[in-house]
Design a protein around this motif. Structure first.
Motif: not given
Ligand SMILES: *Cc1c(COP(=O)(O)O)cnc(C)c1O
Length: 450
Positions: A313-316, A287-288, A121-126, A302-308
């Motif tokens: 957000d570390a990527v520019h 998983p992270d 239940d942490h903040a996530k982005r995809s 369609l495909a996705a990466v979802t994570g912390r």
């Protein structure tokens, strides 16, 4: 059952009316050979005409019981009603803008769903992409960017795709890697807890395999050089291997203790396939990063990466993307597929499929020594075939079983590092009668081995 699926008029029955392949398929196969690259192989040489629910109809009017779902993709059934409805509505509005040029709501909505459905239940982005391999590549890019490290650890029998980086991550040479090198550097392979083939037996498999994997990472790579550990919680192309319980949590803990991004590749095992939204939930793993594709959009790419959030957000800005990634029609299809999974409770359906299949396959295993093991979860079930009384892989018997099934109107797939696993990936909406009939044919095929 028919009302649950698109191709709604399609009778849910097995029907073989010609030799397999039939004349029309043979004709098309000749054209295929003349126009399509030989490297694009085919499991079953019949051409599809329509598909829906639990069946696939070919151009000669044969109707196959589908125990493959186009490799775990059409979990909601082919041309599922909500997928068709939502994709068709989107087709009328616009087909493409490129999210990097002009965003649209569907893309955001899919990412919101992914945040809700994935563990933790942490903040996530995809971020959305076109294929599973592309998602895995991007997970590695993100992990490297976040950690400032380069090494990637993968496992024996792992499969992660066919692009250059993912070929390096994939274990098996033929057919995926042969002749296609050189492969990407900084990829390291360690043992996985494969209970059936663990030298000291299944009891200590988790513990010993984890210790070996961690020892190799620590001594050969150096934990502080590792950006990501990438693993399938239930290994697909490697042979539907369920890592012995305890192995995954131990590896995830090691990753956490050493600042390594733990990536669950749920491209095959995700989206209700194993009776949960994601297979890693069975051991409470968060998983992270998690990679998804296949079942996500009812057959559209369609495909996705979802994570912390802090990792993603570390990527520019501008560092992730692609012309087509998260295409609006594919996003609409995904929202339709997810709607279907919720409304029909396809997790429960997958668990029911396991309840039907496993006891029957285990009974077959008692009668037929060629079955070394029955394994898998939900609607991701397999039998590993061996020479009776040994653990020696029997790829010939495996091919013979598949051939018999195909001839009799049942679409099954084989898999495994040793090519000796018959795998079952029925659409989760398949009718129980059809499923049982498919298993009757599998039993026939085993009896036919003599
Ligand atoms: C299929 C698969 C991939 C690759 O997906 P593509 O869409 O074929 O690129 C990656 N990982 C796993 C676990 C898969 O099953």
């Amino acid at each position: 059952m028919t009302e649950l699926s698109g191709g709604t008029a399609l009778p849910q029955e097995r029907r073989v009316v010609t030799a397999i392949p039939g004349p029309r398929s043979r004709e098309l196969m000749t054209r295929k050979q003349a126009a399509v690259a030989a490297g694009v192989g085919t499991v079953m040489p019949v051409f599809a005409a329509r598909a829906g629910g639990g069946v696939l109809e070919d151009v000669d009017g044969n109707s196959f019981i589908d125990l493959g779902s186009g490799i775990a993709v059409t979990s909601v059934g082919n041309s599922a009603e909500a997928v068709v409805r939502r994709a068709a509505a989107q087709l009328e509005l616009f087909t493409h803008t490129c999210v990097m040029v002009t965003p649209y709501e569907g893309y955001v909505e899919v990412c919101e769903e992914l945040a809700k459905l994935t563990p933790g239940d942490h903040a996530k982005r995809s971020a959305l992409f076109n294929s599973g391999a592309e998602a895995v590549e991007n997970a590695v890019k993100i992990a490297r960017s976040y950690t400032g490290r380069q090494a990637v650890v993968v496992f024996d029998h792992g499969y992660h795709g066919r692009t250059n980086l993912t070929m390096a991550l994939t274990a098996k040479n033929m057919p995926y890697k042969q002749g296609f090198g050189p492969f990407a550097p900084e990829v390291y392979r360690v043992p996985v807890a494969y209970p059936f083939r663990w030298p000291t037996g299944p009891e200590h498999c988790a513990e010993e395999a984890a210790a070996q994997a961690i020892d190799q990472i620590s001594k050969q790579v150096g934990a502080r050089n590792v950006a990501a550990i990438v693993i399938e919680p239930l290994l697909g192309e490697g042979g539907f291997i369920e890592p012995a319980r305890g192995f995954l949590p131990r590896i995830a803990e090691f990753a956490r203790d050493n600042g390594i991004v733990f990536v669950a590749d749920e491209i095959q095992s995700g989206f209700c396939r194993t009776g949960r939204w994601f297979a890693c939930e069975d051991e409470g793993i968060v998983p992270d990063l998690i990679t998804t594709a296949k079942g996500i959009a009812g057959g559209l790419p369609l495909a996705a990466v979802t994570g912390r959030a802090e990792i993603m957000d570390a990527v520019h800005s501008g560092g992730l993307g692609g012309t087509y990634g998260g295409n609006p029609v594919a996003c609409a299809a995904a929202l339709g597929a997810i709607e279907t999974m919720r409304e029909l409770d396809l997790n429960a359906k997958a668990r029911r499929i396991e309840e039907v299949m496993k006891p029957r396959l285990e009974k077959m295993a008692q009668r037929h020594g060629v079955i070394g093991e029955v394994r898998g979860r939900g609607a991701m079930i397999a039998v590993e075939l061996v020479r009776p009384g040994t653990k020696e892989p029997d790829p010939e018997a495996t091919a013979a079983v598949a051939r018999h099934c195909h001839q009799a109107g049942v679409l099954v797939l084989t898999t495994g590092t040793y090519g000796n696993v018959v795998r079952f990936l029925p659409p989760l909406v398949i009718g129980e009668d059809l499923l049982n009939e498919g298993l009757d044919v599998v039993e026939e095929a085993l009896a036919n081995l003599g």
